[in-house]
Each structure stands twice: as structure tokens, then as C-alpha cells.
Scaffold this active site. Structure first.
Site, PDB file in Angstrom:
ATOM      1  N   ASN A 173       0.792  -1.227   0.000  1.00  0.00           N
ATOM      2  CA  ASN A 173       0.000   0.000   0.000  1.00  0.00           C
ATOM      3  C   ASN A 173       0.828   1.282   0.000  1.00  0.00           C
ATOM      4  O   ASN A 173       0.277   2.361   0.232  1.00  0.00           O
ATOM      5  CB  ASN A 173      -0.993   0.044   1.178  1.00  0.00           C
ATOM      6  CG  ASN A 173      -1.992  -1.079   1.175  1.00  0.00           C
ATOM      7  OD1 ASN A 173      -2.190  -1.745   2.186  1.00  0.00           O
ATOM      8  ND2 ASN A 173      -2.625  -1.334   0.038  1.00  0.00           N
ATOM      9  N   LEU A 185       3.866  -1.959  -8.738  1.00  0.00           N
ATOM     10  CA  LEU A 185       2.905  -2.656  -9.578  1.00  0.00           C
ATOM     11  C   LEU A 185       2.614  -1.921 -10.877  1.00  0.00           C
ATOM     12  O   LEU A 185       1.763  -2.338 -11.646  1.00  0.00           O
ATOM     13  CB  LEU A 185       1.604  -2.879  -8.796  1.00  0.00           C
ATOM     14  CG  LEU A 185       1.729  -3.794  -7.577  1.00  0.00           C
ATOM     15  CD1 LEU A 185       0.414  -3.847  -6.814  1.00  0.00           C
ATOM     16  CD2 LEU A 185       2.157  -5.183  -7.989  1.00  0.00           C
ATOM     17  N   GLY A 190       6.079  -0.056  -2.942  1.00  0.00           N
ATOM     18  CA  GLY A 190       5.583  -1.396  -2.725  1.00  0.00           C
ATOM     19  C   GLY A 190       4.186  -1.636  -3.251  1.00  0.00           C
ATOM     20  O   GLY A 190       3.537  -2.604  -2.840  1.00  0.00           O
ATOM     21  N   ASP A 191       3.716  -0.771  -4.140  1.00  0.00           N
ATOM     22  CA  ASP A 191       2.359  -0.967  -4.667  1.00  0.00           C
ATOM     23  C   ASP A 191       2.234  -0.177  -5.967  1.00  0.00           C
ATOM     24  O   ASP A 191       3.187  -0.137  -6.736  1.00  0.00           O
ATOM     25  CB  ASP A 191       1.312  -0.561  -3.629  1.00  0.00           C
ATOM     26  CG  ASP A 191       0.098  -1.472  -3.641  1.00  0.00           C
ATOM     27  OD1 ASP A 191      -0.586  -1.515  -4.679  1.00  0.00           O
ATOM     28  OD2 ASP A 191      -0.178  -2.135  -2.629  1.00  0.00           O
ATOM     29  N   ASP A 192       1.081   0.457  -6.210  1.00  0.00           N
ATOM     30  CA  ASP A 192       0.896   1.204  -7.455  1.00  0.00           C
ATOM     31  C   ASP A 192       1.903   2.353  -7.530  1.00  0.00           C
ATOM     32  O   ASP A 192       2.007   3.154  -6.598  1.00  0.00           O
ATOM     33  CB  ASP A 192      -0.520   1.773  -7.537  1.00  0.00           C
ATOM     34  CG  ASP A 192      -1.595   0.699  -7.424  1.00  0.00           C
ATOM     35  OD1 ASP A 192      -1.287  -0.471  -7.712  1.00  0.00           O
ATOM     36  OD2 ASP A 192      -2.728   1.046  -7.050  1.00  0.00           O
TER      37      ASP A 192
END
Length: 433
Positions: free
Chosen positions: A216, A262, A238-240
Site C-alpha cells: 500500500n 505494480l 511497494g504498490d501502485d
């Protein structure tokens, strides 16, 4: 949007709450400079006071709020500095957030979407914010990555900053590191340029994987906003890397260098039952995607069945994503390339992938090349209740060094009349990310 040129002003050695600047340059004598004091145990009071005093000029007058070079500002409570007008913000030092998890979980401020919350709400019109390439916001995020231990959207876990109600403004040349959760939210904003930014929010203790330990920690999320530009960003998260969510229109994301995460995300969206939301007129171009990336780009909607409540539940939303162009992507041994999933559901529940009525259409990928570990050029898990239309590939390829082949699989479910490619396979597995 043109950046306005701000005249340089000489700052005095002593920090006062507010004072008149020298009369030379383009700043009028009635404008104010507030140099924020860093000596307090909790600098948040001085920060809010500086913006109250110097952040509300009118007409041709501009105020200025300055964070001193080589100084650390310890932030131990939530801040709300909104409604600003005609102010220049200079981040020469570091804002460091406190690690009192109990306080933040019980006091973080509402963002206004998905029951998310934030540590700092910042907003205004005609704001020029710069960090000169070294000014830093440090969320002390490692304590959060250890605490949540992979829990998705932990309630009360704050975003580092939410830019709310920004209009006709520039935010530039700032470092955002170790964010507590999402690095920034741009919400209810219009005509904003975010340029020359560095974001690094990755777990220092655990090897990065696709179940990211720093889950997140999105680089940036856009919600209910129009005409927003992200230019010249480096993101390691660690995400979008950058995400467009509900009612994001006329968004330009260009000149990007992404190392972990991501990729570009449309969504998640369709989380509120019966609510109509859109993402439209989005251009993402000139992006380099490095080897620890899960995708270069992916789109995700909730299913058409409402289960639970945000942030970790929902579904049944309506609307569409349309006219999105992803061009000039360079793949550097990435693990995935492009995906659509309409399977997001409560706490990772599986199934019901054909129920979403949120429509995805008129998506163009053009001029993608480089290397990948994946043989799948497209993994398109669209909804049977509202099939994807107008998905176009133009000059998209990926070389797989491990076996000296080219990626050649197009996995499709409910894709109507693809353009520039043919579906070669059905879906290999459900992707509910």
C-alpha cells in the site's frame, strides 16, 4: 501550464514567525516570509502557524513559508493547512514523522475516499511548492511496514500527505521517502503540475516480492481531480507507482522511471455499490519499467457484488474507464506487462469476475519494447456483464532473454473485437489483485 517565476529573496539568519521581505525583486513590501522554527519537540504547531500567517495573500501579493536547510522538523501530530492562497513553499530541510503508531491510528485525518486517512492535509490555490531536489518528507515508514505485516489497507494507517483542493499550482523537486502508506493523494484538485519528484518507500528489512512487505505504499493516487500532470518522476515503492481512481480526468503521466511496484494502475474502482465513477482522457508515456516491477500497467475494478465495506470491502460500482493511451514504455526485464482484472473483492475473495458493470474501453498500448520474464503480452480478465471494447495494441513486443524467445501470449476473457492482436489463450488463472 506555465510555472510562474518566483523572485529569490534573502532570508535573515534568525527565524521569526512572520516578517516583511526586502523590497527588491518582484515581491511587494506587504508580502510576508515565515521561516519555520525546527527547535520544538513537535514542529507541527510552528508549521501550521507559519501557513496561517503567510499562506493567505491576495491579488499580486505572495507569501512564503520556508523550511530551513539541514534542519529536521519532527512532526508528532496531524496537520491541516488548507485554504491557502498565493503562497510559495520552500522545503530546504526534512520533515520527519513520529513513530507513535497508536497516536496515528486514532487521530489520522479522513481523506474522503475508501475510508482512507492521512497525516497531513494540504491545499490551496496558486501555490508553488519546491524542494530544490533535496527537500524531503520522511514518513518513518519502516515501523509501519513491520507493524502491518502484510495487512492490506490497515484502518487508520495514514497517507504521508493529501493534496486536497489544490488549484492552479505547482509541486516540484521534492523527495518523499518511507511513506507510512500511500505517499500522496491528489484529491478534489484541478490544474496541478507535479514535477521532478523522487519517491522511495520500500522495506529495508525484507526482500521485495509480489506480496510486498511495504504493501500500500503507492507513489501517488488521483481522485476526483481534473487536469493533473505528473512529469519526471522516479518511483520505488511497494504498490501502485501512480494510480488514477474515481473521477480522474485529463491526466498526463510522462517521463517516468519506476523501479519497484505494480506499475501504472487504473483503479481500483467500482467499490461503492450503485455509484457512477469515471476515469477518462489519461495519457501515460515515456516510462521505463525495471526488473522488480509486477506490471508495467494494470487496470482493476471491484466485482459487481458488494461485500463488506471500504477500504477492504465493497463492489457493485458503475461507470467506465475510457480513452487511455499508454505509449513508449521501455521494459527492463519486468515480470509482467499489461493486465486487466475485474475480480477485486472483499478480503481477497475469489470468483464473481463476470459481474462488474464498470466498463473498460478504448485503451491503446503503443510502442512498447524491451525485455521481460513473462511470455504474456496481455492478461485481460474483463467482465462478462460489461465486456472490454476497443483494446488496441500497436507495435508492442517483449523479448525473453532466458529462453531467447518473444512474448507471444494474449490471455483474454470477455474482450470484444481486439485491435492489433488476437487472443491466443483463455485465462490461465484468476487474477484478483
Amino acid at each position: 501550464m506555465q510555472k510562474r517565476l518566483i523572485a529569490a529573496l534573502s532570508l535573515p539568519a534568525l527565524a521569526l514567525s512572520a516578517q516583511s521581505p526586502p523590497s527588491h525583486g518582484h515581491t511587494t513590501s506587504s508580502s510576508r516570509i515565515c521561516v519555520v522554527d525546527s527547535s520544538a519537540h513537535d514542529a507541527s504547531y510552528a508549521i501550521e502557524r507559519a501557513f496561517r500567517t503567510c499562506g493567505h495573500e491576495t491579488g499580486e501579493k505572495r507569501g512564503k513559508v520556508v523550511f530551513k536547510k539541514n534542519e529536521t522538523y519532527n512532526v508528532r501530530r496531524v496537520m491541516n493547512t488548507t485554504g491557502l492562497t498565493n503562497v510559495d513553499v520552500e522545503i530546504h530541510g526534512t520533515l520527519l514523522w513520529d513513530t507513535n503508531i497508536h497516536y496515528w491510528l486514532n487521530n489520522s485525518l479522513p481523506v474522503g475516499y475508501q475510508n482512507q486517512s492521512t497525516a497531513w492535509v494540504f491545499g490551496g490555490e496558486n501555490v508553488h511548492w519546491t524542494g530544490f531536489g533535496y527537500g524531503t518528507l520522511d514518513g518513518n515508514g519502516q515501523v509501519w511496514y513491520d507493524f502491518i505485516n502484510g495487512t492490506n489497507n490497515y484502518p487508520g494507517r495514514p497517507h504521508q500527505i493529501s493534496y486536497r483542493g489544490m488549484k492552479n499550482s505547482v509541486i516540484e523537486k521534492t523527495r518523499f521517502v518511507q511513506s507510512q502508506m500511500w505517499t500522496m493523494t491528489v484529491i478534489h484538485s484541478e490544474n496541478v503540475l507535479l514535477e521532478d519528484m523522487y519517491v522511495n518507500s520500500t522495506d529495508a528489512k525484507q526482500e521485495v516480492g509480489f506480496d510486498f512487505s511495504s504493501l500500500n505504499t503507492d507513489g501517488a493516487d488521483v481522485i476526483y481531480s481534473n487536469n493533473i500532470t505528473f512529469r519526471n518522476w522516479t518511483v520505488d515503492c511497494g504498490d501502485d507507482n501512480i494510480s488514477t481512481k474515481a473521477n480522474s480526468t485529463n491526466i498526463l503521466i510522462e517521463n517516468q522511471d519506476w523501479y519497484t511496484g505494480l506499475g501504472f494502475a487504473m483503479g481500483s474502482i467500482g467499490q461503492y455499490a450503485g455509484e457512477y465513477e469515471t476515469v477518462e482522457n489519461v495519457t501515460v508515456r515515456n516510462v521505463t519499467v525495471h526488473d522488480r516491477m509486477r506490471y508495467a500497467a494494470y487496470f482493476k475494478t471491484w466485482t459487481g457484488v458488494s461485500r463488506g465495506y471500504p477500504p477492504n470491502g465493497g463492489g457493485g460500482g458503475l461507470g467506465y474507464a475510457a480513452n487511455i493511451t499508454l505509449s513508449d514504455f521501455k521494459l527492463d526485464n519486468t515480470s509482467g506487462i499489461f493486465a486487466i482484472t475485474q475480480c477485486t473483492s472483499y478480503n481477497g475473495a475469489r470468483g464473481e469476475c463476470n459481474t462488474s458493470k464498470f466498463n473498460i474501453r478504448d485503451i491503446t498500448l503503443e510502442n512498447w519494447s524491451g525485455t521481460s520474464t513473462s511470455a504474456v503480452l496481455a492478461e485481460l480478465q474483463c467482465s462478462g456483464a460489461s465486456p472490454c471494447t476497443g483494446i488496441k495494441y500497436n507495435n508492442v513486443s517483449a523479448y525473453i532473454p532466458s529462453n531467447n524467445t518473444m512474448a507471444s501470449h494474449y490471455l483474454c476473457g470477455n474482450v470484444s473485437e481486439p485491435i492489433g492482436f488476437e487472443c491466443t489463450d483463455g485465462l490461465w488463472e484468476e487474477n484478483n489483485r
